[in-house]
Write an enzyme that holds these catalytic residues in place. Sequence first.
Site, PDB file in Angstrom:
ATOM      1  N   GLU A 265      37.060  16.051 -27.098  1.00 30.12           N
ATOM      2  CA  GLU A 265      36.532  16.232 -25.747  1.00 30.12           C
ATOM      3  C   GLU A 265      35.257  17.062 -25.744  1.00 30.12           C
ATOM      4  OE1 GLU A 265      37.289  14.741 -22.921  1.00 30.12           O
ATOM      5  OE2 GLU A 265      38.610  13.599 -24.262  1.00 30.12           O
TER       6      GLU A 265
ATOM      7  N   SER B   9      29.775  13.433 -47.105  1.00 33.55           N
ATOM      8  CA  SER B   9      29.872  12.199 -46.322  1.00 33.55           C
ATOM      9  C   SER B   9      30.000  10.958 -47.185  1.00 33.55           C
ATOM     10  CB  SER B   9      28.635  12.041 -45.449  1.00 33.55           C
ATOM     11  OG  SER B   9      28.319  13.244 -44.816  1.00 33.55           O
TER      12      SER B   9
ATOM     13  N   HIS C  88      37.054   5.674 -35.353  1.00 35.45           N
ATOM     14  CA  HIS C  88      36.576   6.150 -36.659  1.00 35.45           C
ATOM     15  C   HIS C  88      35.963   7.547 -36.496  1.00 35.45           C
ATOM     16  CE1 HIS C  88      34.504   6.462 -40.453  1.00 35.45           C
ATOM     17  NE2 HIS C  88      33.357   6.624 -39.802  1.00 35.45           N
ATOM     18  N   SER C  89      35.165   7.705 -35.438  1.00 38.85           N
ATOM     19  CA  SER C  89      34.565   9.007 -35.134  1.00 38.85           C
ATOM     20  C   SER C  89      34.080   8.940 -33.702  1.00 38.85           C
ATOM     21  CB  SER C  89      33.388   9.287 -36.056  1.00 38.85           C
ATOM     22  OG  SER C  89      32.291   8.439 -35.709  1.00 38.85           O
TER      23      SER C  89
END
Lengths: 360, 438
Positions: B115, B201, B330-331
């Site tokens: 959020e 990453s 996923h993100s």
Amino acid sequence: MLRAIRHKSIHPAFCAFRAFSSAAKEMTVRDALNSALDEEMSADPKVFLMGEEVGEYQGAYKITKGLLDKYGPERVLDTPITEAGFAGIGVGAAYYGLRPVVEFMTFNFSMQAIDHIINSAAKSYYMSAGQISVPIVFRGPNGAAAGVGAQHSQCYAAWFAACPGLKVLTPYSSEDARGLLKAAIRDPDPVVFLENELLYGELFPVSAEVLDSSFCLPIGKAKIEREGKDVTITAYSKMVGYALKAADILAKEGISAEVINLRSIRPLDRSTINASVRKTNRLVTVEESFPQHGVGAEICTSVVEESFGYLDAPVERIAGADVPMPYAANLERMAVPQVEDIVRAAKRTCHRSVPLAATA
Amino acid sequence: MWKSNTIFNHFKSRLNFSLLSSRRFASTIAQNPSTFNSIPHANQQVIDFPGGTVKFIPEMRFISESSQERIPCYRVLDDDGQLLANNFVQVSEEVAVRMYNNMVTLQIMDTIFYEVQRQGRISFYATTIGEEAINIASAAALTMDDVIFPQYREPGPLLWRGFTLQEIANQCFSNKYDNGKGRQMPIHYGSNKHNYFTVASTVATQVPHAVGAAYSLKMDKKDACSITYFGDGGSSEGDFHAALNFAAVMEAPVIFLCRNNGWAISTPTSDQFRSDGVVVKGQAYGVRSIRVDGNDALAIYSAVQAAREMAINEERPVLIEALTYRVGHHSTSDDSTKYRPTNEIEWWRLAQDPVARFRKWIERNGWWNDIAESELRNSLRQQLLHSIQVAENLEKPPIADIFNDVYDVPPSSLREQEQWVKDTIKKHPLDYPENISA
């Protein structure tokens, strides 16, 4: 840890005796690298070797000869054929405290592992905010050999040197090989160590200091191989030999060339280069690799940024041809710099300083 | 000459028979024994090839690309949190309650930080919703000496090991207390103190790293292993294959834990590989493997503990495939409703929630109840909101942190650049934001 050093002109029967009495005045680059590895492995049990054929085969170019017998298979690892794999594993071992020396059969094959070299080794100290250090050395032959074609002949100095977090070294002589490899192994940062296959068999004189097991050269310092006052010639690896030959030829024509053996591409010894150019006012950069975005381009920029007012002529850049390396011997010869190219470039820089009034 | 004649006859007869029926091929060979006598060593049943003895068979037998049944999945608790059998490692009340606490923490942390990103207060976030059991139970089965190499969907082990919510928030807001010094995007945590290697990453690069570290642990003869996490997508990377192959050859004490959650961003597993998941790949590399219900905390706990013992005592790698479902996107850069049905997501989210399943088990044991539940959730919300507020208002890292940690010893060129930047900021303060502290 001296081996019997062969002098080609000496009868083998006297070889061993002569080796001791002459106190090892000459050494091949191969033996220099081998002895450096041996001494560092002996001094620090965390140093270990990895690569294809480094163990049982004694090394694809015999650089690791004898080390498997001496240190055993836990410290000299023959790897499966997976550059990406063993580079990644080396990095992981370095993360956790070992000091791997990873051999690429040639740096052309390092392309299959370049992600680990750049993204895992070079950047980890920074990305982890100093928590993960990577004391790894990636070594192997780089650049052109003879008759091996496009995929075995590229020089990767500029590619690796572009990346912050890496150190990139290019030894020329046996003294360079010993001192820089020892420094690389002891360094806490990841080091790319670019050797040259054709230099492995060359003999160079070495002093007693160089042969001492504590010998070490500083990383980031170039060496002035030959002093001069008319033109600065920078070179690395095999091209240092060519530059020295060019300097001999130039001397006969009254041009005194100062030859700088860069030794370290990253960090680049900008202060030595600039100090030399401020003395001679002329610069020729020499490299075997492709010209665009190369080491010579970086040196030229450094000199333009710091010593522009001292230049009496535009910087000359000698590099390999801008083509993948051809195989046929005549074509290959044309694709790499030759001594004559360096001589002509140096002369061009000198003749441009002739004032226009003299032609009137 | 004689040899080739009989071989010619053999092929001629084979041709005739094959016109009638390809099935007759096997019997054709059997009916022509003269060909066997003419080929050297034809009567030998085995040969010592490099790699070991191999038996010969006269049938041309292809190994099928898939087996009739998928490899079965180890499970301890059913969907309702009831014990199915007693084949699991017992967990004490203390450990079970701690596991549950951490799973809830992870769940609430993800919900709130997601959020916060939607509100534009952090740039990025990736949740672990649906995979709380894998995250926490695996960590609970390890010791602090075991080294963790995560992908990026495993903050759970960090929480288990004591990384605080404040430290999480500091990293996500990249403030001056971020122990990553503001170097990386949110969720790229790392902490030496907790033996948890910094998230990168790049996908699957951590897999061979874990093998190298395991080798190092073995050389040091430590009572510890390394563990590395990756997803179904990560198992397609070359690094996965190189790492498994290597680990088997090097006999490295490493646990490969694959979170097969069905999706690699929008790529379903049917587009990722055609094997029966990831577990079958272990044997191809000589790696012992098991498939586990990833939403069953007790099954994960048992499997990881068993794997750890094998890895260390037998000096071998072990592959665990935890089947689960990526409930979240996923993100925050992804909207997974665009490529998968909402009702599928909802089913997994509600009916297969690993947190709820484990809660039923601990409640049934009398170790948990509704009051404890609401107290925990309220307290966590308060803590999180407070940590976020603190983190958001802290200063960003200093300029010096741009230039540190590139090398062990900063080279003069970087020190010069740093000084130059600081001088420029002093000279032109209006060109720079106020929160740049020199």
